[in-house]
Design a protein around this motif. Structure first.
Motif, PDB file in Angstrom:
ATOM      1  N   VAL A 117       3.478  -9.441  -5.105  1.00 42.15           N
ATOM      2  CA  VAL A 117       2.193 -10.016  -5.498  1.00 42.15           C
ATOM      3  C   VAL A 117       1.053  -9.041  -5.167  1.00 42.15           C
ATOM      4  O   VAL A 117       0.156  -8.815  -5.983  1.00 42.15           O
ATOM      5  CB  VAL A 117       1.983 -11.387  -4.816  1.00 42.15           C
ATOM      6  CG1 VAL A 117       0.594 -11.924  -5.096  1.00 42.15           C
ATOM      7  CG2 VAL A 117       3.021 -12.376  -5.311  1.00 42.15           C
ATOM      8  N   LEU A 177       1.328  -5.764  -4.854  1.00 42.02           N
ATOM      9  CA  LEU A 177       1.442  -4.590  -5.727  1.00 42.02           C
ATOM     10  C   LEU A 177       0.761  -4.851  -7.068  1.00 42.02           C
ATOM     11  O   LEU A 177       0.041  -4.002  -7.606  1.00 42.02           O
ATOM     12  CB  LEU A 177       2.912  -4.250  -5.962  1.00 42.02           C
ATOM     13  CG  LEU A 177       3.525  -3.205  -5.052  1.00 42.02           C
ATOM     14  CD1 LEU A 177       4.997  -3.050  -5.350  1.00 42.02           C
ATOM     15  CD2 LEU A 177       2.813  -1.871  -5.206  1.00 42.02           C
ATOM     16  N   ALA A 178       0.991  -6.053  -7.601  1.00 42.07           N
ATOM     17  CA  ALA A 178       0.352  -6.399  -8.872  1.00 42.07           C
ATOM     18  C   ALA A 178      -1.161  -6.431  -8.707  1.00 42.07           C
ATOM     19  O   ALA A 178      -1.912  -5.945  -9.556  1.00 42.07           O
ATOM     20  CB  ALA A 178       0.868  -7.736  -9.367  1.00 42.07           C
ATOM     21  N   ALA A 179      -1.612  -6.987  -7.575  1.00 45.15           N
ATOM     22  CA  ALA A 179      -3.050  -7.128  -7.362  1.00 45.15           C
ATOM     23  C   ALA A 179      -3.724  -5.774  -7.153  1.00 45.15           C
ATOM     24  O   ALA A 179      -4.883  -5.579  -7.528  1.00 45.15           O
ATOM     25  CB  ALA A 179      -3.312  -8.035  -6.162  1.00 45.15           C
ATOM     26  N   ASN A 202       2.553   1.742  -3.436  1.00 46.37           N
ATOM     27  CA  ASN A 202       1.669   1.845  -4.593  1.00 46.37           C
ATOM     28  C   ASN A 202       1.360   3.304  -4.926  1.00 46.37           C
ATOM     29  O   ASN A 202       0.234   3.761  -4.803  1.00 46.37           O
ATOM     30  CB  ASN A 202       0.373   1.082  -4.306  1.00 46.37           C
ATOM     31  CG  ASN A 202      -0.529   1.052  -5.517  1.00 46.37           C
ATOM     32  OD1 ASN A 202      -0.052   0.913  -6.639  1.00 46.37           O
ATOM     33  ND2 ASN A 202      -1.825   1.206  -5.296  1.00 46.37           N
ATOM     34  N   ARG A 203       2.369   4.029  -5.322  1.00 55.01           N
ATOM     35  CA  ARG A 203       2.134   5.431  -5.675  1.00 55.01           C
ATOM     36  C   ARG A 203       3.209   5.884  -6.637  1.00 55.01           C
ATOM     37  O   ARG A 203       4.266   5.282  -6.741  1.00 55.01           O
ATOM     38  CB  ARG A 203       2.117   6.306  -4.426  1.00 55.01           C
ATOM     39  CG  ARG A 203       3.407   6.261  -3.628  1.00 55.01           C
ATOM     40  CD  ARG A 203       3.171   6.709  -2.221  1.00 55.01           C
ATOM     41  NE  ARG A 203       2.318   5.772  -1.499  1.00 55.01           N
ATOM     42  CZ  ARG A 203       1.100   6.059  -1.079  1.00 55.01           C
ATOM     43  NH1 ARG A 203       0.596   7.248  -1.276  1.00 55.01           N
ATOM     44  NH2 ARG A 203       0.390   5.164  -0.435  1.00 55.01           N
ATOM     45  N   LEU A 245       0.843  -1.204   0.000  1.00 51.75           N
ATOM     46  CA  LEU A 245       0.000   0.000   0.000  1.00 51.75           C
ATOM     47  C   LEU A 245       0.876   1.251   0.000  1.00 51.75           C
ATOM     48  O   LEU A 245       0.584   2.235  -0.681  1.00 51.75           O
ATOM     49  CB  LEU A 245      -0.930   0.003   1.217  1.00 51.75           C
ATOM     50  CG  LEU A 245      -2.092  -1.000   1.160  1.00 51.75           C
ATOM     51  CD1 LEU A 245      -2.814  -1.054   2.500  1.00 51.75           C
ATOM     52  CD2 LEU A 245      -3.067  -0.639   0.046  1.00 51.75           C
ATOM     53  N   THR A 298     -10.766  -2.046  -1.253  1.00 49.18           N
ATOM     54  CA  THR A 298      -9.453  -2.602  -1.568  1.00 49.18           C
ATOM     55  C   THR A 298      -9.296  -4.022  -1.027  1.00 49.18           C
ATOM     56  O   THR A 298      -8.956  -4.940  -1.765  1.00 49.18           O
ATOM     57  CB  THR A 298      -8.345  -1.709  -0.982  1.00 49.18           C
ATOM     58  OG1 THR A 298      -8.661  -0.353  -1.299  1.00 49.18           O
ATOM     59  CG2 THR A 298      -7.005  -2.053  -1.559  1.00 49.18           C
ATOM     60  N   GLN A 355      -3.262  -3.166  -8.688  1.00 51.60           N
ATOM     61  CA  GLN A 355      -3.592  -2.528  -9.967  1.00 51.60           C
ATOM     62  C   GLN A 355      -4.976  -2.957 -10.455  1.00 51.60           C
ATOM     63  O   GLN A 355      -5.541  -2.333 -11.335  1.00 51.60           O
ATOM     64  CB  GLN A 355      -2.566  -2.886 -11.043  1.00 51.60           C
ATOM     65  CG  GLN A 355      -1.120  -2.785 -10.605  1.00 51.60           C
ATOM     66  CD  GLN A 355      -0.787  -1.461  -9.980  1.00 51.60           C
ATOM     67  OE1 GLN A 355      -1.118  -0.414 -10.511  1.00 51.60           O
ATOM     68  NE2 GLN A 355      -0.155  -1.499  -8.813  1.00 51.60           N
ATOM     69  N   ASP A 356      -5.490  -4.041  -9.891  1.00 52.73           N
ATOM     70  CA  ASP A 356      -6.786  -4.539 -10.344  1.00 52.73           C
ATOM     71  C   ASP A 356      -7.947  -3.994  -9.524  1.00 52.73           C
ATOM     72  O   ASP A 356      -9.092  -4.375  -9.756  1.00 52.73           O
ATOM     73  CB  ASP A 356      -6.804  -6.071 -10.284  1.00 52.73           C
ATOM     74  CG  ASP A 356      -5.794  -6.662 -11.260  1.00 52.73           C
ATOM     75  OD1 ASP A 356      -5.478  -5.974 -12.254  1.00 52.73           O
ATOM     76  OD2 ASP A 356      -5.321  -7.782 -11.019  1.00 52.73           O
ATOM     77  N   VAL A 357      -7.650  -3.144  -8.532  1.00 53.23           N
ATOM     78  CA  VAL A 357      -8.742  -2.534  -7.778  1.00 53.23           C
ATOM     79  C   VAL A 357      -9.456  -1.559  -8.711  1.00 53.23           C
ATOM     80  O   VAL A 357      -8.831  -0.654  -9.248  1.00 53.23           O
ATOM     81  CB  VAL A 357      -8.207  -1.797  -6.536  1.00 53.23           C
ATOM     82  CG1 VAL A 357      -9.332  -1.095  -5.801  1.00 53.23           C
ATOM     83  CG2 VAL A 357      -7.495  -2.759  -5.604  1.00 53.23           C
ATOM     84  N   PRO A 408     -10.848   1.438 -10.260  1.00 53.15           N
ATOM     85  CA  PRO A 408     -10.759   2.849  -9.858  1.00 53.15           C
ATOM     86  C   PRO A 408     -12.119   3.540  -9.819  1.00 53.15           C
ATOM     87  O   PRO A 408     -12.338   4.426  -8.992  1.00 53.15           O
ATOM     88  CB  PRO A 408      -9.865   3.480 -10.919  1.00 53.15           C
ATOM     89  CG  PRO A 408      -9.695   2.477 -11.990  1.00 53.15           C
ATOM     90  CD  PRO A 408     -10.116   1.156 -11.494  1.00 53.15           C
TER      91      PRO A 408
END
Lengths: 295, 319
Positions: free
Chosen positions: B197, B199-201, B118-119, B115, B228, B203-205, B207
């Motif tokens: 893993v 971080l990759a996931a 992730n920016r 988290l 999330t 991206q699928d939240v 928006p």
């Protein structure tokens, strides 16, 4: 910068991290650096200490409290390690085992994966299922009988005992199969019609297109074989056949008083995977995440 | 990919079955032979070194065998002895304690770091690389490095404690600390995997879901809690299973740092199996211990699988 691309960047404002990020981005300095910089440095610290202690002199390293920063670069540890008759040999052994495993996983994995992806034969589904099922068998369940199998084959205490079990993994076969399934058939069909053999189609048409799969299998195989300790520990007794990982563990006991040499040896052991990782970072992380999430 | 003229692209063999049955059957047979030719090395290596040993191991677990002289059949005696063996109890206890600490901490730590990472800010790639890089360092190298750092006499850890005015610690030579330190060392390298893993996931939240929640006045925590985290559930279940398997199989690090000591405080199940088979030469006994571990893994896997299936069903119902 390649590292930035390692994990896909958020395309838009993504929850909850980037919420309100618009305002923050205008600032020249993000407050997150205050958290992230010390954290990531903390993670790197043991490895930094590995490098630093490997270039310390004996006096610096054996002092209490130990020096936190080397006074000058003392390569005595490295000279000691590389001058030792065994260490370069262990390095070579590791390279032979890992190198063979990489080449053979690429070759046999691609052959197997291609057969599963493109050929029709009786029992293919069952066979694929069986192969995948072997991925969940824990190593220690098979380690004693595998030792016995290798003993029957007369391979114990030779590099053969390390090479044979790592020749091909179900993961390599499966990854190639998935990759080939995603390639359009039409590319190969023209070649079949021209009377090209399956083998030639695979090697001259399909493989050149399979670069990402090749890279993934190569990196993961190298990492797994280079880093393995448990199996060499069981299969190898004589120190001329040691791999680096195995040598390192005995080296530590033998040269306890010479920590800088132990750390130099350790750094040399870690270096190839660090280089492999930095070179193939993008592929490596993608393969981890994609195999992870679909797993 | 269509630079190829369409007309030339014939359908594969099976479509011509109607026209020339014998020729196609011959072709199918030839294809099958080619396929087996392609597959035989993999089949021999993979199945030969997994299915055969699994059965062999089971037979071995019913025998008293030292791997050298011919063994004899003892039935369930090995398993009965395991139930009473205090060393095995210790090994199971240590393994469970290790897993109970390592698995949740690596998941929570991995999620928190993911988290934070992730920016889009400067140096983020470097931060990610630094946090991930310990993952590629072998357990043997980690073990040697941390034995040095945590050495009670020469170690830099004690020297740091010294400057803070804390008395020197025994670290890995202290039975009360060794296992916890092993957990920390494994976390140092194992968290990176969870971070990548997650971080990759992340991206699928979706928006748009986050945006609409924000418009409805949802705060950061609400978004995390209700959007999330639920999106990450399948990944969390996968990581839980993955890390659990890794934790139950821990061996290399123990072998390099403590050799199961001090006083058996870090003897984990795999170390116990290895010791029995290759140090004490009671391979049959070791094999039975390995089977107990494998059954535990199987049960854990099955439980998680069922959980995931049930969750998928309820999620489907909600949608």
């Amino acid at each position: 910068m390649t590292t930035t691309a390692a994990v896909r960047e958020p395309r838009r404002a993504v929850a909850p991290a980037a919420v309100g990020g618009v305002r923050r981005r205008r600032l020249p300095f993000s407050a997150w650096h205050l958290l992230l910089a010390p954290l990531s440095l903390g993670f790197a610290l043991p490895l930094v200490w590995l490098l630093l202690s490997s270039v310390m002199s004996n006096a610096e390293i054996n002092r209490f409290p130990p020096a936190l920063w080397p006074h000058g670069i003392d390569l005595g540890g490295y000279r000691y390690v590389l001058g030792n008759a065994m260490f370069p040999r262990w390095f070579a052994n590791s390279f032979i085992v890992a190198g063979t495993a990489v080449v053979s996983n690429l070759l046999l994995g691609a052959l197997g994966g291609y057969a599963f992806a493109r050929m029709r034969f009786a029992g293919s589904r069952l066979l694929l299922g069986l192969m995948l099922a072997t991925m969940v068998i824990p190593f220690q369940l098979t380690m004693i009988p595998t030792f016995l199998v290798m003993k029957e084959l007369g391979l114990i205490d030779t590099l053969g005992a390390l090479i044979v079990p790592s020749l091909v993994t179900p993961f390599a076969v499966f990854l190639f199969r998935q990759f080939f399934l995603a390639l359009p058939r039409e590319i190969e069909e023209a070649a079949w019609i021209d009377g090209c053999s399956r083998l030639r189609v695979l090697f001259s048409i399909v493989m050149p297109l399979a670069r990402p799969a090749l890279a993934t299998v190569a990196v993961l195989t190298f990492l797994a074989t280079w880093n393995d300790l448990s199996w060499p520990l069981i299969a190898i007794n004589h120190d001329t056949q040691y791999t680096l990982q195995l040598g390192l563990t005995t080296f530590q006991g033998l040269h306890h008083t010479r920590w800088s040499a132990v750390m130099a040896g350790n750094f040399i052991t870690v270096l190839p995977v660090l280089v492999a990782f930095l070179l193939a970072q993008k592929t490596f992380i993608q393969s981890l995440t994609s195999s992870g999430i679909k797993g | 990919m269509s630079p190829l003229p369409r007309a030339v692209t014939l359908a594969p063999a099976r479509h011509s079955t109607v026209a020339r049955p014998t020729a196609s059957r011959r072709r199918a047979r030839r294809e099958s032979a080619t396929a087996w030719g392609f597959l035989s090395p993999s089949v021999i290596v993979i199945l030969g070194l997994s299915i055969v040993p699994v059965i062999w191991s089971l037979l071995l677990s019913f025998r008293a065998d030292d791997l050298v002289t011919p063994g004899r059949w003892v039935g369930l005696d090995n398993y009965r002895a395991l139930v009473q063996d205090p060393n095995f109890h210790t090994a199971v206890g240590n393994t469970l304690l290790y897993a109970a600490l390592y698995v949740p901490l690596s998941l929570v730590g991995g999620l928190a770091l993911a988290l934070a990472l992730n920016r889009r800010i400067r140096f983020i790639g470097i931060y990610r690389t630094l946090i991930f890089i310990p993952f590629v360092v072998s357990a043997a190298a980690q073990g040697v490095l941390f034995s040095f750092i945590l050495d009670p006499e020469f170690g830099v850890a004690n020297s740091l404690l010294h400057t803070l005015g804390i008395s020197p610690q025994g670290f890995l030579s202290d039975p009360g600390q060794a296992l916890y330190l092993l957990v920390i060392i494994s976390l140092w390298s194992g968290v990176g995997f969870c971070v990548i893993v997650y971080l990759a996931a992340l991206q699928d939240v979706p928006p748009e879901l986050v945006e609409s929640a924000r418009l409805d006045g949802a705060g950061r925590w609400t978004v995390l809690r209700h959007i999330t985290l639920p999106t990450l559930t399948p990944v969390t279940v996968f990581l839980l299973l993955w890390q659990l398997i890794a934790a139950l199989q821990v061996f290399d690090l123990v072998y390099v740092t403590t050799k199961g000591g001090p006083l058996g405080s870090t003897t984990v199940i795999v170390y116990f199996v290895w010791e029995q088979a290759f140090q004490m030469f009671t391979a049959g006994y070791g094999a039975s211990a390995a089977y107990v571990l494998a059954l535990a893994l199987l049960l854990a896997g099955a439980a998680l699988h069922l959980h995931r299936r049930r969750q998928n069903r309820t999620e489907g119902a909600v949608r």
